[in-house]
Each structure stands twice: as structure tokens, then as C-alpha cells.
Scaffold this motif. Structure first.
Motif, mmCIF file in Angstrom:
data_model
loop_
_atom_site.group_PDB
_atom_site.id
_atom_site.type_symbol
_atom_site.label_atom_id
_atom_site.label_comp_id
_atom_site.label_asym_id
_atom_site.label_seq_id
_atom_site.Cartn_x
_atom_site.Cartn_y
_atom_site.Cartn_z
ATOM 1 N N LYS A 1 0.840 -1.206 0.000
ATOM 2 C CA LYS A 1 0.000 0.000 0.000
ATOM 3 C C LYS A 1 0.878 1.260 0.000
ATOM 4 O O LYS A 1 0.672 2.168 -0.800
ATOM 5 C CB LYS A 1 -0.955 -0.001 1.189
ATOM 6 N N ALA A 2 1.872 1.296 0.865
ATOM 7 C CA ALA A 2 2.778 2.450 0.927
ATOM 8 C C ALA A 2 3.625 2.547 -0.341
ATOM 9 O O ALA A 2 3.844 3.639 -0.881
ATOM 10 C CB ALA A 2 3.670 2.356 2.160
ATOM 11 N N PHE A 3 4.112 1.412 -0.816
ATOM 12 C CA PHE A 3 4.919 1.352 -2.040
ATOM 13 C C PHE A 3 4.128 1.896 -3.227
ATOM 14 O O PHE A 3 4.605 2.773 -3.958
ATOM 15 C CB PHE A 3 5.330 -0.107 -2.273
ATOM 16 N N ASN A 4 2.913 1.399 -3.396
ATOM 17 C CA ASN A 4 2.079 1.838 -4.516
ATOM 18 C C ASN A 4 1.765 3.323 -4.428
ATOM 19 O O ASN A 4 1.801 4.024 -5.441
ATOM 20 C CB ASN A 4 0.791 1.020 -4.575
ATOM 21 N N GLY A 5 1.468 3.811 -3.238
ATOM 22 C CA GLY A 5 1.183 5.236 -3.070
ATOM 23 C C GLY A 5 2.371 6.097 -3.465
ATOM 24 O O GLY A 5 2.224 7.109 -4.160
ATOM 25 N N ALA A 6 3.565 5.691 -3.045
ATOM 26 C CA ALA A 6 4.775 6.463 -3.354
ATOM 27 C C ALA A 6 5.098 6.416 -4.840
ATOM 28 O O ALA A 6 5.441 7.448 -5.436
ATOM 29 C CB ALA A 6 5.955 5.936 -2.534
ATOM 30 N N LEU A 7 4.983 5.256 -5.463
ATOM 31 C CA LEU A 7 5.347 5.178 -6.879
ATOM 32 C C LEU A 7 4.333 5.892 -7.757
ATOM 33 O O LEU A 7 4.706 6.555 -8.720
ATOM 34 C CB LEU A 7 5.600 3.734 -7.325
ATOM 35 N N VAL A 8 3.054 5.810 -7.425
ATOM 36 C CA VAL A 8 2.037 6.521 -8.207
ATOM 37 C C VAL A 8 2.253 8.032 -8.096
ATOM 38 O O VAL A 8 2.184 8.753 -9.088
ATOM 39 C CB VAL A 8 0.609 6.118 -7.775
ATOM 40 N N LYS A 9 2.554 8.494 -6.894
ATOM 41 C CA LYS A 9 2.813 9.927 -6.692
ATOM 42 C C LYS A 9 3.994 10.385 -7.548
ATOM 43 O O LYS A 9 3.921 11.404 -8.235
ATOM 44 C CB LYS A 9 3.086 10.198 -5.208
ATOM 45 N N GLU A 10 5.081 9.626 -7.538
ATOM 46 C CA GLU A 10 6.277 9.994 -8.293
ATOM 47 C C GLU A 10 6.049 9.893 -9.801
ATOM 48 O O GLU A 10 6.446 10.779 -10.552
ATOM 49 C CB GLU A 10 7.464 9.126 -7.887
ATOM 50 N N PHE A 11 5.423 8.824 -10.255
ATOM 51 C CA PHE A 11 5.199 8.655 -11.685
ATOM 52 C C PHE A 11 4.242 9.710 -12.224
ATOM 53 O O PHE A 11 4.419 10.207 -13.330
ATOM 54 C CB PHE A 11 4.673 7.241 -12.009
ATOM 55 N N THR A 12 3.244 10.061 -11.437
ATOM 56 C CA THR A 12 2.299 11.110 -11.859
ATOM 57 C C THR A 12 3.005 12.458 -11.925
ATOM 58 O O THR A 12 2.810 13.227 -12.874
ATOM 59 C CB THR A 12 1.090 11.152 -10.908
ATOM 60 N N ALA A 13 3.858 12.750 -10.950
ATOM 61 C CA ALA A 13 4.630 14.007 -10.981
ATOM 62 C C ALA A 13 5.555 14.027 -12.182
ATOM 63 O O ALA A 13 5.678 15.047 -12.881
ATOM 64 C CB ALA A 13 5.437 14.162 -9.693
ATOM 65 N N GLN A 14 6.199 12.900 -12.481
ATOM 66 C CA GLN A 14 7.089 12.797 -13.626
ATOM 67 C C GLN A 14 6.323 13.013 -14.933
ATOM 68 O O GLN A 14 6.795 13.678 -15.836
ATOM 69 C CB GLN A 14 7.762 11.406 -13.632
ATOM 70 N N ASP A 15 5.123 12.448 -15.001
ATOM 71 C CA ASP A 15 4.293 12.573 -16.191
ATOM 72 C C ASP A 15 3.901 14.034 -16.435
ATOM 73 O O ASP A 15 3.873 14.496 -17.571
ATOM 74 C CB ASP A 15 3.046 11.698 -16.049
ATOM 75 N N HIS A 16 3.640 14.768 -15.367
ATOM 76 C CA HIS A 16 3.272 16.182 -15.496
ATOM 77 C C HIS A 16 4.450 17.064 -15.902
ATOM 78 O O HIS A 16 4.275 18.135 -16.439
ATOM 79 C CB HIS A 16 2.617 16.688 -14.217
ATOM 80 N N GLN A 17 5.672 16.583 -15.614
ATOM 81 C CA GLN A 17 6.876 17.332 -16.003
ATOM 82 C C GLN A 17 7.213 17.134 -17.472
ATOM 83 O O GLN A 17 7.930 17.937 -18.064
ATOM 84 C CB GLN A 17 8.076 16.907 -15.161
ATOM 85 N N SER A 18 6.732 16.036 -18.037
ATOM 86 C CA SER A 18 7.071 15.697 -19.429
ATOM 87 C C SER A 18 6.357 16.587 -20.420
ATOM 88 O O SER A 18 5.324 17.084 -20.228
ATOM 89 C CB SER A 18 6.728 14.238 -19.734
#
Length: 182
Positions: free
Chosen positions: A165-182
Motif C-alpha cells: 500500500k505504501a509502495f504503490n502510493g509512493a510510486l504513483v505519486k512519483e510517476f504522476t509528478a514525472q508525467d506532469h513534467q514531461s
């Protein structure tokens, strides 16, 4: 954004593949299964065979630039097999070289060690890997999830399925932030 899930043909811990996969999908990203061989992979529930999954791309044909991030599920045999495959190791290292986020759980940091990308990084894993991580120049911590931003990219690690649960929350947050930077 496409997210690569790199796994061996056998030995991935099914829940460490399926739960992050669902989290990535639910966040609006496109998970893609990459393996060292085309066809299907055999997942496991600990030591028992579980489901099979279709491979989207063989690692020999996969290009880092086609993905926004990488997830390395665990299982004992999965990362042990991956770290013996030069193309898989190069694929992992390519995400670090490109500054793209990488998430690894359980025994998956073995592949990171082989790619020589843990030096100077702080991460967690299944406890039996702590000496390997330290010997490779990393700092091992016993935490549910560790997000390390020191280095060329963000590295997200967790210890075990109970941390998903914690792993998924952290990776989704990071991947979504990365996607918005692209």
C-alpha cells in the motif's frame, strides 16, 4: 505514460506484480510487461506457481525512452535471474542514466546492485539483502517505503508484500509528478 514492469520468465512474486500494476493503471498510466523472453511469464505465490501473464515486449526490443518509469517486482528467483541477464541489467541502468523514476520491492534491489546504481543511495529491501546493498555502496534502512531523491533519479523501495500500500502510493505519486513534467 507507459510504465515498464521488468520480470524474468519465472519467479516473480505475483502480488508484487499485480498490485503495483493495478495502482499504475488506476492512476491513468499504461503498465507494460517486459521480460527477458517473449511469450508468457509464470508468477508465483511464494514457492507455489500462480498465474501466467502475457509479455508485451522482450527486453532486447524494449527502449528506455519509450517509458516514463520502471517497476521491479520481487520474488527471490525473479531478480536473481534478471541480474544474470546483461540486457536486463542494461535496461535497468538506462532508467538511471535517463533520470527516470525506478521502484523496486523485496528482493528486486539485487538487480539494482548488479546495475551498479545503489552507490550513495538510501534504500530498503527484504532484510537479507542489507549486506549486499551496503557492500554495493548503498545505505540500507528498515522502513516500509523509502523514497530516495539523491542521485540522477528518484528511487522508491519497499521491503515486502505487506508494504505494498505504501509502495504503490509512493510510486504513483512519483510517476504522476514525472508525467506532469514531461
Amino acid at each position: 505514460m507507459q510504465v515498464a514492469f521488468l520480470v524474468a520468465p519465472e519467479g516473480v512474486e505475483q502480488v508484487e506484480l499485480t498490485e503495483p500494476w493495478q495502482a499504475v493503471q488506476d492512476a491513468g498510466h499504461e503498465p507494460r510487461l517486459v521480460s527477458t523472453k517473449s511469450g508468457q511469464i509464470q508468477a508465483f505465490n511464494h514457492l507455489d506457481k500462480a498465474d501466467t501473464f502475457d509479455v508485451d515486449s522482450a527486453v532486447a526490443d524494449a527502449r528506455v525512452e519509450d517509458y516514463g518509469g520502471l517497476i521491479l517486482p520481487g520474488g527471490v528467483a525473479n531478480p536473481d535471474f534478471l541480474r544474470m541477464d546483461a540486457k536486463a541489467v542494461a535496461f535497468v541502468k538506462g532508467f538511471f542514466d535517463a533520470g527516470k523514476p525506478v521502484a523496486a520491492i523485496c528482493h528486486a534491489p539485487w538487480t539494482l546492485i548488479e546495475a551498479d546504481v545503489v552507490r550513495g543511495r538510501t534504500l530498503t529491501s527484504w532484510p537479507s539483502l542489507q549486506t549486499d546493498i551496503r557492500n554495493a555502496g548503498g545505505v540500507w534502512v528498515d522502513e516500509q517505503v523509502k523514497v530516495c531523491t539523491g542521485g540522477s533519479n528518484t528511487l522508491i523501495t519497499s521491503r515486502k508484500p505487506d508494504d505494498l500500500k505504501a509502495f504503490n502510493g509512493a510510486l504513483v505519486k512519483e510517476f504522476t509528478a514525472q508525467d506532469h513534467q514531461s
